[in-house]
Each structure stands twice: as structure tokens, then as C-alpha cells.
Design a protein around this motif. Structure first.
Motif, mmCIF file in Angstrom:
data_model
loop_
_atom_site.group_PDB
_atom_site.id
_atom_site.type_symbol
_atom_site.label_atom_id
_atom_site.label_comp_id
_atom_site.label_asym_id
_atom_site.label_seq_id
_atom_site.Cartn_x
_atom_site.Cartn_y
_atom_site.Cartn_z
ATOM 1 N N LEU A 87 9.881 -7.380 -4.520
ATOM 2 C CA LEU A 87 9.663 -6.539 -5.825
ATOM 3 C C LEU A 87 8.512 -6.886 -6.549
ATOM 4 C CD1 LEU A 87 12.181 -4.717 -7.195
ATOM 5 C CD2 LEU A 87 12.389 -6.571 -8.544
ATOM 6 N N ILE A 88 8.003 -8.007 -6.662
ATOM 7 C CA ILE A 88 6.786 -8.509 -7.596
ATOM 8 C C ILE A 88 5.892 -7.577 -7.199
ATOM 9 C CG2 ILE A 88 6.032 -10.114 -5.852
ATOM 10 C CD1 ILE A 88 5.414 -11.964 -8.475
ATOM 11 N N HIS A 89 5.356 -7.255 -5.929
ATOM 12 C CA HIS A 89 4.388 -6.130 -5.722
ATOM 13 C C HIS A 89 4.441 -4.959 -6.344
ATOM 14 C CE1 HIS A 89 2.178 -8.283 -2.473
ATOM 15 N NE2 HIS A 89 3.436 -8.377 -1.949
ATOM 16 N N ASP A 90 5.597 -4.329 -6.419
ATOM 17 C CA ASP A 90 5.618 -2.833 -7.103
ATOM 18 C C ASP A 90 5.860 -3.138 -8.420
ATOM 19 O OD1 ASP A 90 5.506 -1.316 -4.804
ATOM 20 O OD2 ASP A 90 7.155 -2.416 -4.250
ATOM 21 N N VAL A 91 6.383 -4.042 -8.950
ATOM 22 C CA VAL A 91 6.357 -4.325 -10.480
ATOM 23 C C VAL A 91 4.976 -4.426 -11.001
ATOM 24 C CG1 VAL A 91 7.078 -5.910 -12.260
ATOM 25 C CG2 VAL A 91 8.796 -5.584 -10.690
ATOM 26 N N ASP A 92 4.113 -5.175 -10.274
ATOM 27 C CA ASP A 92 2.647 -5.382 -10.695
ATOM 28 C C ASP A 92 2.085 -3.961 -10.629
ATOM 29 O OD1 ASP A 92 0.273 -6.901 -10.748
ATOM 30 O OD2 ASP A 92 -0.192 -5.952 -9.092
ATOM 31 N N LEU A 93 2.431 -3.171 -9.429
ATOM 32 C CA LEU A 93 1.462 -1.708 -9.526
ATOM 33 C C LEU A 93 2.351 -0.946 -10.633
ATOM 34 C CD1 LEU A 93 1.806 -1.082 -5.610
ATOM 35 C CD2 LEU A 93 0.043 -2.291 -7.025
ATOM 36 N N ALA A 94 3.444 -1.204 -10.963
ATOM 37 C CA ALA A 94 3.890 -0.219 -12.324
ATOM 38 C C ALA A 94 3.196 -0.836 -13.324
ATOM 39 C CB ALA A 94 5.444 -0.470 -12.389
ATOM 40 N N ILE A 95 2.860 -2.127 -13.665
ATOM 41 C CA ILE A 95 2.157 -2.496 -14.594
ATOM 42 C C ILE A 95 0.801 -2.049 -14.933
ATOM 43 C CG2 ILE A 95 1.189 -4.632 -15.825
ATOM 44 C CD1 ILE A 95 3.826 -5.952 -14.974
ATOM 45 N N CYS A 149 -4.102 -14.738 -7.638
ATOM 46 C CA CYS A 149 -2.676 -14.602 -6.960
ATOM 47 C C CYS A 149 -2.902 -13.485 -5.871
ATOM 48 C CB CYS A 149 -1.738 -14.338 -7.787
ATOM 49 S SG CYS A 149 0.022 -14.242 -7.050
ATOM 50 N N GLY A 150 -2.160 -13.645 -4.732
ATOM 51 C CA GLY A 150 -2.429 -12.775 -3.479
ATOM 52 C C GLY A 150 -1.417 -11.471 -3.872
ATOM 53 N N LEU A 151 -1.566 -10.696 -4.650
ATOM 54 C CA LEU A 151 -0.689 -9.420 -5.127
ATOM 55 C C LEU A 151 -1.565 -8.591 -4.172
ATOM 56 C CD1 LEU A 151 -0.112 -9.884 -8.816
ATOM 57 C CD2 LEU A 151 1.733 -9.782 -6.850
ATOM 58 N N LEU A 152 -1.265 -8.319 -2.932
ATOM 59 C CA LEU A 152 -2.141 -7.625 -2.077
ATOM 60 C C LEU A 152 -2.352 -6.248 -2.266
ATOM 61 C CD1 LEU A 152 -4.080 -8.133 0.359
ATOM 62 C CD2 LEU A 152 -2.278 -7.856 1.830
ATOM 63 N N GLU A 153 -1.131 -5.562 -2.675
ATOM 64 C CA GLU A 153 -1.085 -3.904 -2.688
ATOM 65 C C GLU A 153 -2.252 -3.643 -3.654
ATOM 66 O OE1 GLU A 153 0.081 -2.279 -0.690
ATOM 67 O OE2 GLU A 153 2.076 -2.767 -0.075
ATOM 68 N N ARG A 154 -2.642 -4.416 -4.645
ATOM 69 C CA ARG A 154 -3.833 -3.958 -5.558
ATOM 70 C C ARG A 154 -4.873 -3.620 -4.748
ATOM 71 N NH1 ARG A 154 -4.157 -8.708 -10.003
ATOM 72 N NH2 ARG A 154 -2.056 -8.524 -11.069
ATOM 73 N N PHE A 155 -5.157 -3.856 -3.697
ATOM 74 C CA PHE A 155 -6.370 -3.729 -2.885
ATOM 75 C C PHE A 155 -6.149 -2.771 -1.363
ATOM 76 C CE2 PHE A 155 -6.631 -7.944 -4.850
ATOM 77 C CZ PHE A 155 -7.948 -7.642 -5.424
ATOM 78 N N ASN A 156 -4.872 -2.121 -1.677
ATOM 79 C CA ASN A 156 -4.423 -1.042 -0.708
ATOM 80 C C ASN A 156 -5.302 0.122 -0.892
ATOM 81 O OD1 ASN A 156 -2.925 1.145 0.507
ATOM 82 N ND2 ASN A 156 -1.398 -0.204 0.964
ATOM 83 N N PRO A 157 -6.036 0.966 -0.200
ATOM 84 C CA PRO A 157 -6.809 1.926 -0.261
ATOM 85 C C PRO A 157 -5.941 3.080 -0.808
ATOM 86 C CG PRO A 157 -7.316 1.053 1.800
ATOM 87 C CD PRO A 157 -6.202 0.321 1.368
ATOM 88 N N ALA A 158 -4.613 3.290 -0.523
ATOM 89 C CA ALA A 158 -3.967 4.400 -1.028
ATOM 90 C C ALA A 158 -3.342 4.064 -2.730
ATOM 91 C CB ALA A 158 -2.445 4.331 -0.508
ATOM 92 N N VAL A 159 -3.303 2.592 -3.018
ATOM 93 C CA VAL A 159 -2.979 2.407 -4.382
ATOM 94 C C VAL A 159 -4.196 2.316 -5.444
ATOM 95 C CG1 VAL A 159 -2.510 0.449 -5.861
ATOM 96 C CG2 VAL A 159 -1.208 0.922 -3.841
ATOM 97 N N LEU A 160 -5.405 2.241 -4.790
ATOM 98 C CA LEU A 160 -6.540 2.128 -5.184
ATOM 99 C C LEU A 160 -6.939 3.713 -5.864
ATOM 100 C CD1 LEU A 160 -8.991 -0.385 -3.451
ATOM 101 C CD2 LEU A 160 -8.226 -0.549 -5.714
ATOM 102 N N THR A 161 -6.758 4.484 -4.765
ATOM 103 C CA THR A 161 -6.642 6.056 -5.206
ATOM 104 C C THR A 161 -6.016 6.330 -6.074
ATOM 105 O OG1 THR A 161 -7.709 6.163 -2.784
ATOM 106 C CG2 THR A 161 -6.920 8.221 -3.766
ATOM 107 N N VAL A 162 -4.485 6.254 -5.931
ATOM 108 C CA VAL A 162 -3.558 6.786 -6.818
ATOM 109 C C VAL A 162 -4.084 6.339 -8.499
ATOM 110 C CG1 VAL A 162 -1.373 6.546 -7.902
ATOM 111 C CG2 VAL A 162 -1.534 6.750 -5.259
ATOM 112 N N LEU A 163 -4.203 4.870 -8.450
ATOM 113 C CA LEU A 163 -4.588 4.559 -9.574
ATOM 114 C C LEU A 163 -5.814 5.173 -10.446
ATOM 115 C CD1 LEU A 163 -4.121 0.679 -9.491
ATOM 116 C CD2 LEU A 163 -2.641 2.359 -10.472
ATOM 117 N N ALA A 164 -6.917 5.651 -9.472
ATOM 118 C CA ALA A 164 -7.953 6.055 -10.217
ATOM 119 C C ALA A 164 -7.801 7.702 -10.366
ATOM 120 C CB ALA A 164 -9.074 6.190 -8.940
ATOM 121 N N LEU A 165 -6.649 8.017 -9.882
ATOM 122 C CA LEU A 165 -6.370 9.590 -10.047
ATOM 123 C C LEU A 165 -5.556 9.658 -11.449
ATOM 124 C CD1 LEU A 165 -5.153 10.770 -6.516
ATOM 125 C CD2 LEU A 165 -7.245 11.586 -7.852
ATOM 126 N N LEU A 166 -4.718 8.715 -11.789
ATOM 127 C CA LEU A 166 -3.771 8.902 -12.973
ATOM 128 C C LEU A 166 -4.389 9.063 -14.155
ATOM 129 C CD1 LEU A 166 -1.413 5.623 -12.387
ATOM 130 C CD2 LEU A 166 -0.901 7.989 -11.767
#
Length: 321
Positions: free
Chosen positions: A162-170, A118-135
Motif C-alpha cells: 500500500l505504501i507505494h500507491d499512498v506515495d503516488l497519491a501524495i 527510500c526505495g519507493l520504486l514506483e516513482r521511477f516507473n516510466p508510466a508513473v513519470l508520464t502520468v505525473l507530468a501530464l496532470l
């Protein structure tokens, strides 16, 4: 040399046109067919990238995989056609316009053993990838996704934004689904359909005590995509449009300034280097191709689709009249 994966693209709207470009530019994929009921638009995109145009999906013997970027209301019937032909499927979010249909499509893919992403595209945003790696120990997440009104989008913001950021929260809270979902939907714009909300606000509670507050709106006057995550000793903030990440650490607080007219505090600001700098849509395609090549666990990816859909589905249901 491995042969390129042959793709059919369904839909040439805003997202479909981007998918067409990314597919055509990929060294691992080949756009061979563009499916679009509007002949003039479909032919133009197909000719631009050296593909064949067709009005309907029909036979899929000429392709290895399919990207569905058509309007959400057509997702279910299109996905059923693709899965019945047992072709791997990359489908724009949401999978379908409601939870039950989305669950049915994902279950069908599992039953047939067909890869689906499913194209939950923010998973592949460089900023998101960096944040998740830092947590390390996330406690509180706040995400804001606001946009100006776009008449062509008929879906409510819960499923559209909303589904994008709900996914990022999960993802930020370790992939676990929230134990509590509370929120409200607002209907404000006169041109929106009766069932299509313009604002969605939700609070999620996770089993480890983590809390997330997610806001989506399409009545804003500027585009905002921000993510803030608090940990015991730092705040990690990301701008998902500018693709920047900043870390804040509070050091000390003085009771007053020397002149007694205010207070001052000291903090440390860090700007980490992004761990990737690839266009998210191209990175998503690479990930999908890795799934087809056996480099990514297909079952694990399928299991990551529905958690965010279940949250949004519950929110919409709880706010239905």
C-alpha cells in the motif's frame, strides 16, 4: 574521469539480487561487497558480479555508499550502522517496520547530514513519470495493487504494498499530505502472521478537496498494478506492469441507438509517448548517484520519505486491536 561510487549491498533476496545486477551494470557504480548471512547464497551473488562476500556489515571503510535490501525487520539496526559510519544510504521500503523507527532513522540521517533515499520504486516507473507530468487538475485517484500470496513476505500489505500507491497519491496531489485517512485491514490467509494483514483499503482526502482510494491485496489470483486519475475533462489511466498510459475524453452521449435497443456514447482515446523508458531500479540508482554528486537536493529527497510512512502508520494504528 570520475571514479565509480563503491557500494556494499546488504541482502541477496529477491530485491537484493536485482540491486546486485543493477549496481554491477552501472557505469557510475561498483559493487565491491555483498553482505549476506547465508554464506552459499551470498558468495554466489558476490562471485557472479566480482564482489567480496561478508557475513556481517562490520567496517565500511572499503565502500562509499550502502544499499540495504535485507528483510524489513533488520532495517533499523543495519541503517544505524550505516549512518553511524556516515555512509550514504539507499534503503528498501519501508525504512523500518513501524513509523517511530522510520522517523528515528530519517532524523538520524538529517542530524548527520548523510544522504538517504527510500526505495519507493514506483516513482521511477516510466508510466508513473508520464502520468505525473501530464496532470493538470487531479480530482480523484484510484490505485490498485493486488498480488497472489507469497509465503516469503512476512510483512503486512500496508507496509509492503500500500505504501507505494499512498506515495503516488501524495505526489499526484502536489506532495501535500492528506488531511483525512480512513481505511480497514483484512486478515484472511492462514499462513500469514497474526499482525500481518492480507488486504488494506484506504481513502485519503487532501486539502484541495482531492480524493484518493487505494487498495492493496496479497490474496489475489493475478498481479494487478493500475492507476487511474480523473480530472474535470479527462481520465488518465496507467498500467504499471505493462508501463502503458491511456487518456480518455468523453465527447457525447446519445440517448439511444438507431434500433432503440441500447445507447451509445462517443469518446476520444489518446496514447501519449512515455517520457522515459528506463528500468525503474536503474533509474532509482541514477537518482541516488545524482544525490551523491550534488545534482539533486538531498534535503528535499529526505523530506519526501516520511509522508507515505505517516499515512500507513496511522492506518495500521487506527486498525490495531
Amino acid at each position: 574521469m570520475r571514479a565509480k561510487v563503491r557500494f556494499a549491498l546488504v541482502g541477496t533476496g529477491a530485491m537484493g539480487s536485482l540491486h546486485a545486477r543493477v549496481l554491477a551494470q552501472s557505469e557510475r557504480a561498483e559493487l565491491v561487497r555483498v553482505v549476506e548471512p547465508r554464506e552459499a547464497v551470498g558468495r554466489e551473488v558476490a562471485e557472479r558480479y566480482g564482489a567480496v562476500w561478508s557475513r556481517e556489515l562490520d567496517d565500511l571503510s572499503d565502500v562509499d555508499a550502502v544499499v540495504i535490501a535485507a528483510p524489513t525487520e533488520f532495517h533499523r539496526s543495519l541503517a544505524e550502522q550505516v549512518l553511524s559510519a556516515e555512509k550514504p544510504l539507499l534503503i528498501e521500503k519501508p525504512v523500518c517496520s513501524n513509523l517511530s523507527e522510520s522517523e528515528a532513522i530519517v532524523a538520524d540521517a538529517e542530524k548527520r547530514g548523510v544522504p538517504i533515499l527510500c526505495g519507493l520504486l514506483e516513482r521511477f516507473n516510466p508510466a508513473v513519470l508520464t502520468v505525473l507530468a501530464l496532470l493538470d487538475n487531479p480530482l480523484h485517484l484510484r490505485a490498485t495493487r493486488h498480488s497472489p500470496y507469497v509465503p516469503r513476505i512476512r510483512t503486512g500489505v500496508a507496509w509492503d504494498l500500500l505504501i507505494h500507491d499512498v506515495d503516488l497519491a501524495i505526489q499526484a496531489f502536489g506532495g501535500q499530505e492528506p488531511t483525512m485517512v480512513r481505511g480497514s485491514l483484512g486478515h484472511f490467509h492462514p499462513n500469514s502472521l497474526a499482525h500481518a494483514e492480507d488486504v488494506a483499503e484506504t481513502v485519503l482526502r487532501f486539502g484541495n478537496g482531492g480524493l484518493a482510494s487505494v487498495s492493496a491485496s496479497r490474496i489475489g489470483q493475478r498481479k494487478v498494478r493500475t492507476l487511474m486519475i480523473s480530472e474535470p475533462d479527462r481520465l488518465i489511466e496507467a498500467d504499471l506492469i505493462l508501463k502503458t498510459v491511456t487518456i480518455y475524453r468523453h465527447v457525447a452521449l446519445d440517448a439511444a441507438t438507431p434500433d432503440g435497443r441500447g445507447y451509445r456514447q462517443q469518446g476520444i482515446i489518446e496514447v501519449p509517448e512515455l517520457i522515459a523508458n528506463r528500468e525503474p531500479l536503474a533509474a532509482q540508482l541514477d537518482h541516488f548517484l545524482d544525490m551523491l554528486a550534488g545534482k539533486v537536493d538531498v534535503d528535499a529527497e529526505r523530506l519526501r520519505i516520511l509522508p507515505a510512512h505517516r499515512v500507513v502508520g496511522r492506518l495500521v494504528e487506527d486498525n490495531s486491536d
